[in-house]
Design a protein around this motif. Structure first.
Motif, PDB file in Angstrom:
ATOM      1  N   ASN A  88       0.813  -1.215   0.000  1.00 54.17           N
ATOM      2  CA  ASN A  88       0.000   0.000   0.000  1.00 54.17           C
ATOM      3  C   ASN A  88       0.848   1.268   0.000  1.00 54.17           C
ATOM      4  OD1 ASN A  88      -2.271  -1.576  -0.141  1.00 54.17           O
ATOM      5  ND2 ASN A  88      -2.705  -1.468   2.036  1.00 54.17           N
ATOM      6  N   ALA A  89       2.123   1.142   0.366  1.00 52.82           N
ATOM      7  CA  ALA A  89       3.063   2.272   0.276  1.00 52.82           C
ATOM      8  C   ALA A  89       3.749   2.314  -1.088  1.00 52.82           C
ATOM      9  CB  ALA A  89       4.107   2.161   1.389  1.00 52.82           C
ATOM     10  N   GLY A  90       3.447   1.339  -1.947  1.00 56.24           N
ATOM     11  CA  GLY A  90       4.055   1.296  -3.274  1.00 56.24           C
ATOM     12  C   GLY A  90       5.500   0.821  -3.267  1.00 56.24           C
ATOM     13  N   ASN A  91       5.890   0.073  -2.236  1.00 57.40           N
ATOM     14  CA  ASN A  91       7.285  -0.328  -2.065  1.00 57.40           C
ATOM     15  C   ASN A  91       7.438  -1.843  -2.281  1.00 57.40           C
ATOM     16  OD1 ASN A  91       9.891  -0.869  -1.171  1.00 57.40           O
ATOM     17  ND2 ASN A  91       9.779   0.658   0.457  1.00 57.40           N
ATOM     18  N   LEU A  92       7.685  -2.233  -3.537  1.00 60.70           N
ATOM     19  CA  LEU A  92       7.809  -3.659  -3.857  1.00 60.70           C
ATOM     20  C   LEU A  92       9.033  -4.301  -3.209  1.00 60.70           C
ATOM     21  CD1 LEU A  92       6.681  -3.790  -7.592  1.00 60.70           C
ATOM     22  CD2 LEU A  92       5.532  -4.787  -5.605  1.00 60.70           C
ATOM     23  N   GLU A  93      10.119  -3.545  -3.076  1.00 55.35           N
ATOM     24  CA  GLU A  93      11.314  -4.107  -2.445  1.00 55.35           C
ATOM     25  C   GLU A  93      11.030  -4.470  -0.983  1.00 55.35           C
ATOM     26  OE1 GLU A  93      11.359  -1.515  -4.513  1.00 55.35           O
ATOM     27  OE2 GLU A  93      12.668  -2.244  -6.116  1.00 55.35           O
ATOM     28  N   LYS A  94      10.333  -3.607  -0.270  1.00 53.13           N
ATOM     29  CA  LYS A  94       9.956  -3.875   1.125  1.00 53.13           C
ATOM     30  C   LYS A  94       8.966  -5.045   1.179  1.00 53.13           C
ATOM     31  CE  LYS A  94       9.964  -2.088   5.433  1.00 53.13           C
ATOM     32  NZ  LYS A  94      11.159  -2.141   6.234  1.00 53.13           N
ATOM     33  N   GLU A 111      10.681  -8.315   1.095  1.00 54.25           N
ATOM     34  CA  GLU A 111      11.441  -8.717   2.289  1.00 54.25           C
ATOM     35  C   GLU A 111      10.751  -9.831   3.056  1.00 54.25           C
ATOM     36  OE1 GLU A 111      12.225  -5.301   4.725  1.00 54.25           O
ATOM     37  OE2 GLU A 111      13.493  -4.356   3.201  1.00 54.25           O
ATOM     38  N   THR A 112       9.482 -10.060   2.794  1.00 52.46           N
ATOM     39  CA  THR A 112       8.735 -11.115   3.473  1.00 52.46           C
ATOM     40  C   THR A 112       8.926 -12.478   2.802  1.00 52.46           C
ATOM     41  OG1 THR A 112       6.755 -10.646   2.171  1.00 52.46           O
ATOM     42  CG2 THR A 112       6.985  -9.485   4.286  1.00 52.46           C
ATOM     43  N   TYR A 113       9.578 -12.468   1.646  1.00 52.19           N
ATOM     44  CA  TYR A 113       9.861 -13.702   0.910  1.00 52.19           C
ATOM     45  C   TYR A 113      11.286 -14.172   1.197  1.00 52.19           C
ATOM     46  CZ  TYR A 113       5.682 -13.109  -1.975  1.00 52.19           C
ATOM     47  OH  TYR A 113       4.396 -12.997  -2.423  1.00 52.19           O
ATOM     48  N   TRP A 114      11.495 -15.464   1.082  1.00 48.44           N
ATOM     49  CA  TRP A 114      12.803 -16.076   1.227  1.00 48.44           C
ATOM     50  C   TRP A 114      13.675 -15.607   0.064  1.00 48.44           C
ATOM     51  CZ3 TRP A 114      13.720 -21.871  -0.089  1.00 48.44           C
ATOM     52  CH2 TRP A 114      14.970 -22.294   0.378  1.00 48.44           C
ATOM     53  N   ASN A 115      14.773 -14.946   0.349  1.00 54.46           N
ATOM     54  CA  ASN A 115      15.664 -14.446  -0.694  1.00 54.46           C
ATOM     55  C   ASN A 115      16.564 -15.601  -1.142  1.00 54.46           C
ATOM     56  OD1 ASN A 115      17.357 -13.091  -2.406  1.00 54.46           O
ATOM     57  ND2 ASN A 115      17.548 -11.301  -1.087  1.00 54.46           N
ATOM     58  N   SER A 116      16.005 -16.423  -2.027  1.00 53.24           N
ATOM     59  CA  SER A 116      16.677 -17.643  -2.473  1.00 53.24           C
ATOM     60  C   SER A 116      16.217 -17.986  -3.880  1.00 53.24           C
ATOM     61  CB  SER A 116      16.313 -18.797  -1.523  1.00 53.24           C
ATOM     62  OG  SER A 116      16.711 -20.040  -2.067  1.00 53.24           O
ATOM     63  N   ASP A 117      17.077 -18.676  -4.607  1.00 52.55           N
ATOM     64  CA  ASP A 117      16.690 -19.193  -5.917  1.00 52.55           C
ATOM     65  C   ASP A 117      15.656 -20.306  -5.796  1.00 52.55           C
ATOM     66  OD1 ASP A 117      18.401 -17.443  -7.197  1.00 52.55           O
ATOM     67  OD2 ASP A 117      20.038 -18.895  -7.355  1.00 52.55           O
ATOM     68  N   TYR A 162       6.791  -8.950 -10.426  1.00 52.72           N
ATOM     69  CA  TYR A 162       5.937  -7.963  -9.757  1.00 52.72           C
ATOM     70  C   TYR A 162       6.119  -6.585 -10.390  1.00 52.72           C
ATOM     71  CZ  TYR A 162       4.021 -10.592  -5.762  1.00 52.72           C
ATOM     72  OH  TYR A 162       3.317 -11.450  -4.968  1.00 52.72           O
ATOM     73  N   LYS A 163       7.370  -6.199 -10.639  1.00 55.89           N
ATOM     74  CA  LYS A 163       7.636  -4.884 -11.230  1.00 55.89           C
ATOM     75  C   LYS A 163       7.056  -4.771 -12.642  1.00 55.89           C
ATOM     76  CE  LYS A 163      11.693  -3.492  -8.606  1.00 55.89           C
ATOM     77  NZ  LYS A 163      13.110  -3.117  -8.664  1.00 55.89           N
ATOM     78  N   LYS A 164       7.074  -5.861 -13.391  1.00 55.12           N
ATOM     79  CA  LYS A 164       6.524  -5.855 -14.741  1.00 55.12           C
ATOM     80  C   LYS A 164       4.993  -5.768 -14.709  1.00 55.12           C
ATOM     81  CE  LYS A 164       8.020  -9.179 -17.335  1.00 55.12           C
ATOM     82  NZ  LYS A 164       8.179 -10.398 -18.155  1.00 55.12           N
ATOM     83  N   ARG A 165       4.398  -6.512 -13.805  1.00 55.16           N
ATOM     84  CA  ARG A 165       2.927  -6.547 -13.720  1.00 55.16           C
ATOM     85  C   ARG A 165       2.347  -5.288 -13.063  1.00 55.16           C
ATOM     86  NH1 ARG A 165      -1.485 -10.146 -14.312  1.00 55.16           N
ATOM     87  NH2 ARG A 165      -3.042  -9.783 -12.715  1.00 55.16           N
ATOM     88  N   TYR A 166       3.098  -4.696 -12.138  1.00 54.18           N
ATOM     89  CA  TYR A 166       2.635  -3.516 -11.397  1.00 54.18           C
ATOM     90  C   TYR A 166       3.683  -2.405 -11.477  1.00 54.18           C
ATOM     91  CZ  TYR A 166      -0.446  -7.116  -9.538  1.00 54.18           C
ATOM     92  OH  TYR A 166      -1.341  -8.144  -9.421  1.00 54.18           O
ATOM     93  N   PRO A 167       3.899  -1.831 -12.673  1.00 52.39           N
ATOM     94  CA  PRO A 167       4.989  -0.866 -12.848  1.00 52.39           C
ATOM     95  C   PRO A 167       4.737   0.505 -12.224  1.00 52.39           C
ATOM     96  CG  PRO A 167       3.759  -1.108 -14.887  1.00 52.39           C
ATOM     97  CD  PRO A 167       3.220  -2.130 -13.930  1.00 52.39           C
ATOM     98  N   THR A 168       3.486   0.835 -11.944  1.00 51.14           N
ATOM     99  CA  THR A 168       3.181   2.152 -11.378  1.00 51.14           C
ATOM    100  C   THR A 168       2.372   1.990 -10.095  1.00 51.14           C
ATOM    101  OG1 THR A 168       1.069   2.435 -12.521  1.00 51.14           O
ATOM    102  CG2 THR A 168       3.074   3.140 -13.707  1.00 51.14           C
ATOM    103  N   ARG A 169       2.360   3.048  -9.328  1.00 44.59           N
ATOM    104  CA  ARG A 169       1.592   3.075  -8.082  1.00 44.59           C
ATOM    105  C   ARG A 169       0.106   2.864  -8.367  1.00 44.59           C
ATOM    106  NH1 ARG A 169       0.014   1.815  -4.254  1.00 44.59           N
ATOM    107  NH2 ARG A 169      -0.382   2.944  -2.357  1.00 44.59           N
ATOM    108  N   MET A 191      -0.591  -0.726  -8.917  1.00 46.63           N
ATOM    109  CA  MET A 191      -0.511  -1.477  -7.657  1.00 46.63           C
ATOM    110  C   MET A 191      -1.801  -1.321  -6.851  1.00 46.63           C
ATOM    111  SD  MET A 191       3.367  -0.922  -6.305  1.00 46.63           S
ATOM    112  CE  MET A 191       3.201  -2.011  -4.896  1.00 46.63           C
ATOM    113  N   GLY A 192      -2.333  -0.109  -6.828  1.00 43.90           N
ATOM    114  CA  GLY A 192      -3.538   0.124  -6.053  1.00 43.90           C
ATOM    115  C   GLY A 192      -3.304  -0.087  -4.568  1.00 43.90           C
ATOM    116  N   GLU A 193      -4.361  -0.514  -3.888  1.00 46.81           N
ATOM    117  CA  GLU A 193      -4.288  -0.788  -2.454  1.00 46.81           C
ATOM    118  C   GLU A 193      -4.835  -2.182  -2.207  1.00 46.81           C
ATOM    119  OE1 GLU A 193      -6.435   0.958   1.413  1.00 46.81           O
ATOM    120  OE2 GLU A 193      -5.182   2.400   0.327  1.00 46.81           O
ATOM    121  N   THR A 194      -4.138  -2.949  -1.372  1.00 47.05           N
ATOM    122  CA  THR A 194      -4.555  -4.322  -1.128  1.00 47.05           C
ATOM    123  C   THR A 194      -5.003  -4.529   0.320  1.00 47.05           C
ATOM    124  OG1 THR A 194      -3.994  -6.632  -1.552  1.00 47.05           O
ATOM    125  CG2 THR A 194      -2.304  -5.302  -0.479  1.00 47.05           C
TER     126      THR A 194
END
Length: 148
Positions: free
Chosen positions: A43-49, A52-58, A79-86, A89-92
């Motif tokens: 909801n803050a438009g921060n895909l990187e944050k 962080e809830t996902y396992w950073n692994s291959d 995610y960035k390709k599917r939701y390139p703009t705020r 992304m909307g609000e979830t």
């Protein structure tokens, strides 16, 4: 002597169950916090944050409408390709329908998401496998499906 053994065994089982219940409440609270962190980051438009809830692994697996994606980086890129703009992304909002422990380090979650956007709302369900890795709960598998 036999009665004493049965009483002691019964007490041991009850105490074990009570301890397990307390642990599950703690785990439930931590996992609920993880999912709230996801919602807040989205909801803050921060895909990187959000990621962080996902396992950073291959070995991370995300399954969506186009099939499975393997790896943390590829999942972020999708995610960035599917939701390139705020706006896209909307609000979830999430609604947890079921949370159950698979084992001491693994939890299975079924939920519903609703995405509100000016360009059209989306909703669907997700199943998550969340695992405690090095003392931190992380999503190791996500299967999200949109409603038709």
């Amino acid at each position: 002597m036999k009665k004493l053994t049965v009483v002691i065994l019964s007490l041991f089982i009850v105490i074990s169950c009570l301890g397990q219940d307390k642990m599950e409440k703690k785990d439930r609270a931590e996992i609920s916090s993880l999912l709230k962190k996801q919602v807040d980051a989205w909801n803050a438009g921060n895909l990187e944050k959000f990621m962080e809830t996902y396992w950073n692994s291959d070995s991370l697996v995300f399954v969506g409408g186009n099939g499975p994606t393997y790896g943390w980086q590829r999942t972020l890129e999708n995610y960035k390709k599917r939701y390139p703009t705020r706006a896209e992304m909307g609000e979830t909002h999430f609604k947890i329908l079921r949370m159950s422990k698979i084992d001491d380090k693994t939890v299975f979650v079924i939920g519903r998401y609703e995405l509100t956007r000016e360009m059209g709302n989306l909703a669907g369900h997700f199943t998550l496998v969340i695992q405690n890795i090095d003392g931190k709960w992380l999503i190791i598998s996500d299967h999200s499906s949109a409603e038709n």
